[in-house]
Design a protein around this motif. Structure first.
Motif, PDB file in Angstrom:
ATOM      1  N   GLU A 122      -1.528 -10.296   2.477  1.00  0.00           N
ATOM      2  CA  GLU A 122      -1.892  -9.564   1.260  1.00  0.00           C
ATOM      3  C   GLU A 122      -2.699  -8.310   1.598  1.00  0.00           C
ATOM      4  O   GLU A 122      -2.463  -7.241   1.025  1.00  0.00           O
ATOM      5  CB  GLU A 122      -2.668 -10.457   0.283  1.00  0.00           C
ATOM      6  CG  GLU A 122      -1.780 -11.424  -0.482  1.00  0.00           C
ATOM      7  CD  GLU A 122      -1.456 -12.700   0.294  1.00  0.00           C
ATOM      8  OE1 GLU A 122      -2.028 -12.923   1.399  1.00  0.00           O
ATOM      9  OE2 GLU A 122      -0.619 -13.486  -0.191  1.00  0.00           O
ATOM     10  N   LEU A 123      -3.645  -8.430   2.523  1.00  0.00           N
ATOM     11  CA  LEU A 123      -4.401  -7.249   2.946  1.00  0.00           C
ATOM     12  C   LEU A 123      -3.474  -6.219   3.575  1.00  0.00           C
ATOM     13  O   LEU A 123      -3.597  -5.023   3.331  1.00  0.00           O
ATOM     14  CB  LEU A 123      -5.474  -7.636   3.966  1.00  0.00           C
ATOM     15  CG  LEU A 123      -6.865  -7.917   3.445  1.00  0.00           C
ATOM     16  CD1 LEU A 123      -7.791  -8.286   4.597  1.00  0.00           C
ATOM     17  CD2 LEU A 123      -7.433  -6.780   2.650  1.00  0.00           C
ATOM     18  N   SER A 124      -2.534  -6.700   4.372  1.00  0.00           N
ATOM     19  CA  SER A 124      -1.590  -5.802   5.030  1.00  0.00           C
ATOM     20  C   SER A 124      -0.784  -5.003   4.011  1.00  0.00           C
ATOM     21  O   SER A 124      -0.514  -3.819   4.212  1.00  0.00           O
ATOM     22  CB  SER A 124      -0.657  -6.604   5.939  1.00  0.00           C
ATOM     23  OG  SER A 124       0.209  -5.747   6.621  1.00  0.00           O
ATOM     24  N   GLN A 125      -0.424  -5.627   2.913  1.00  0.00           N
ATOM     25  CA  GLN A 125       0.348  -4.940   1.887  1.00  0.00           C
ATOM     26  C   GLN A 125      -0.465  -3.866   1.164  1.00  0.00           C
ATOM     27  O   GLN A 125       0.099  -2.944   0.590  1.00  0.00           O
ATOM     28  CB  GLN A 125       0.904  -5.949   0.880  1.00  0.00           C
ATOM     29  CG  GLN A 125       2.024  -6.796   1.436  1.00  0.00           C
ATOM     30  CD  GLN A 125       3.209  -5.949   1.864  1.00  0.00           C
ATOM     31  OE1 GLN A 125       3.701  -5.121   1.110  1.00  0.00           O
ATOM     32  NE2 GLN A 125       3.654  -6.143   3.093  1.00  0.00           N
ATOM     33  N   LYS A 126      -1.775  -3.984   1.185  1.00  0.00           N
ATOM     34  CA  LYS A 126      -2.638  -2.994   0.532  1.00  0.00           C
ATOM     35  C   LYS A 126      -3.029  -1.859   1.486  1.00  0.00           C
ATOM     36  O   LYS A 126      -3.462  -0.804   1.044  1.00  0.00           O
ATOM     37  CB  LYS A 126      -3.898  -3.674   0.003  1.00  0.00           C
ATOM     38  CG  LYS A 126      -3.612  -4.793  -0.970  1.00  0.00           C
ATOM     39  CD  LYS A 126      -4.045  -4.421  -2.330  1.00  0.00           C
ATOM     40  CE  LYS A 126      -3.871  -5.612  -3.253  1.00  0.00           C
ATOM     41  NZ  LYS A 126      -3.203  -5.258  -4.459  1.00  0.00           N
ATOM     42  N   ALA A 127      -2.904  -2.089   2.780  1.00  0.00           N
ATOM     43  CA  ALA A 127      -3.253  -1.065   3.772  1.00  0.00           C
ATOM     44  C   ALA A 127      -2.175   0.011   3.797  1.00  0.00           C
ATOM     45  O   ALA A 127      -1.018  -0.235   3.466  1.00  0.00           O
ATOM     46  CB  ALA A 127      -3.389  -1.710   5.154  1.00  0.00           C
ATOM     47  N   GLN A 128      -2.566   1.206   4.226  1.00  0.00           N
ATOM     48  CA  GLN A 128      -1.572   2.264   4.406  1.00  0.00           C
ATOM     49  C   GLN A 128      -0.727   1.983   5.637  1.00  0.00           C
ATOM     50  O   GLN A 128       0.452   2.288   5.663  1.00  0.00           O
ATOM     51  CB  GLN A 128      -2.252   3.636   4.556  1.00  0.00           C
ATOM     52  CG  GLN A 128      -2.635   4.291   3.243  1.00  0.00           C
ATOM     53  CD  GLN A 128      -3.567   3.422   2.427  1.00  0.00           C
ATOM     54  OE1 GLN A 128      -4.655   3.074   2.866  1.00  0.00           O
ATOM     55  NE2 GLN A 128      -3.135   3.053   1.241  1.00  0.00           N
ATOM     56  N   VAL A 129      -1.353   1.409   6.658  1.00  0.00           N
ATOM     57  CA  VAL A 129      -0.677   1.130   7.920  1.00  0.00           C
ATOM     58  C   VAL A 129      -1.206  -0.197   8.460  1.00  0.00           C
ATOM     59  O   VAL A 129      -2.406  -0.452   8.393  1.00  0.00           O
ATOM     60  CB  VAL A 129      -0.962   2.244   8.962  1.00  0.00           C
ATOM     61  CG1 VAL A 129      -0.353   1.913  10.313  1.00  0.00           C
ATOM     62  CG2 VAL A 129      -0.483   3.599   8.474  1.00  0.00           C
ATOM     63  N   THR A 130      -0.313  -1.016   9.007  1.00  0.00           N
ATOM     64  CA  THR A 130      -0.716  -2.225   9.730  1.00  0.00           C
ATOM     65  C   THR A 130      -0.162  -2.127  11.142  1.00  0.00           C
ATOM     66  O   THR A 130       1.029  -1.849  11.323  1.00  0.00           O
ATOM     67  CB  THR A 130      -0.186  -3.506   9.046  1.00  0.00           C
ATOM     68  OG1 THR A 130      -0.730  -3.575   7.719  1.00  0.00           O
ATOM     69  CG2 THR A 130      -0.586  -4.745   9.816  1.00  0.00           C
ATOM     70  N   VAL A 131      -1.040  -2.330  12.126  1.00  0.00           N
ATOM     71  CA  VAL A 131      -0.660  -2.268  13.531  1.00  0.00           C
ATOM     72  C   VAL A 131      -1.207  -3.503  14.240  1.00  0.00           C
ATOM     73  O   VAL A 131      -1.982  -4.263  13.673  1.00  0.00           O
ATOM     74  CB  VAL A 131      -1.179  -0.970  14.195  1.00  0.00           C
ATOM     75  CG1 VAL A 131      -0.552   0.272  13.553  1.00  0.00           C
ATOM     76  CG2 VAL A 131      -2.704  -0.885  14.123  1.00  0.00           C
ATOM     77  N   GLU A 132      -0.801  -3.650  15.501  1.00  0.00           N
ATOM     78  CA  GLU A 132      -1.238  -4.828  16.254  1.00  0.00           C
ATOM     79  C   GLU A 132      -2.347  -4.539  17.256  1.00  0.00           C
ATOM     80  O   GLU A 132      -2.989  -5.457  17.749  1.00  0.00           O
ATOM     81  CB  GLU A 132      -0.051  -5.469  16.969  1.00  0.00           C
ATOM     82  CG  GLU A 132       0.938  -6.085  15.989  1.00  0.00           C
ATOM     83  CD  GLU A 132       2.087  -6.804  16.675  1.00  0.00           C
ATOM     84  OE1 GLU A 132       2.101  -6.886  17.928  1.00  0.00           O
ATOM     85  OE2 GLU A 132       2.977  -7.285  15.958  1.00  0.00           O
ATOM     86  N   THR A 133      -2.591  -3.261  17.578  1.00  0.00           N
ATOM     87  CA  THR A 133      -3.625  -2.922  18.566  1.00  0.00           C
ATOM     88  C   THR A 133      -4.452  -1.734  18.082  1.00  0.00           C
ATOM     89  O   THR A 133      -3.994  -0.913  17.280  1.00  0.00           O
ATOM     90  CB  THR A 133      -3.003  -2.551  19.930  1.00  0.00           C
ATOM     91  OG1 THR A 133      -2.291  -1.310  19.800  1.00  0.00           O
ATOM     92  CG2 THR A 133      -2.082  -3.653  20.455  1.00  0.00           C
TER      93      THR A 133
END
Length: 148
Positions: A122-133
């Motif tokens: 859910e947080l990822s969907q609200k972020a502009q970008v989701t990355v792993e590092t």
């Protein structure tokens, strides 16, 4: 143009210093701010300012007030927020800071390993970008400055 970026997330390793160093090596015009990284100072700041407290609960509450003030002021002055979630530590502050970034319409880069995809979806969907590092977060910030 310079950006101010709030670095939220775990304080038990040196990811912030590594990110700052890489940004400097790339000559990125970014100023980084964030929470108090000295854990002992963060835990004791309420007593530093208000004096000895009657018990540990009130000591924690007064420290939280001071730390929340710092976070709010620095986050509101920031242009973007990078919130790092790691696998080793409980990330309550990261979640709170990510939520504050969303609530104040600050652009958010969420950093989380693939293993935390589900609990942070859910947080990822609200972020502009989701990355792993953190390095990928820095690459996303660097992209802001690239010319056509």
């Amino acid at each position: 143009m310079r950006l101010t970026v709030y670095l939220a997330g775990q304080i038990h390793d040196d990811w912030r210093e590594q990110l700052k160093q890489k940004a400097e090596e790339k000559n990125l015009p970014i100023d980084f701010v964030g929470p108090m990284e000295n854990h002992e100072r963060s835990d004791n700041i309420g007593e530093e300012i208000l004096g000895e407290q009657p018990n540990n609960i009130i000591k924690d509450e007064t420290a939280s007030q001071m730390n929340n003030l710092r976070t709010r002021v620095l986050m509101e002055k920031s242009d973007a927020v990078v919130a790092l979630f790691g696998e080793k530590y409980k990330q309550w502050n990261s979640a709170m800071d990510a939520g504050a970034a969303i609530a104040t319409n600050k652009p958010l880069i969420l950093v989380r390993p693939e293993s935390l995809h589900h609990p942070l979806k859910e947080l990822s969907q609200k972020a502009q970008v989701t990355v792993e590092t953190a390095e990928q977060a820095l690459q996303a910030l660097a992209y802001i400055f690239q010319e056509n």
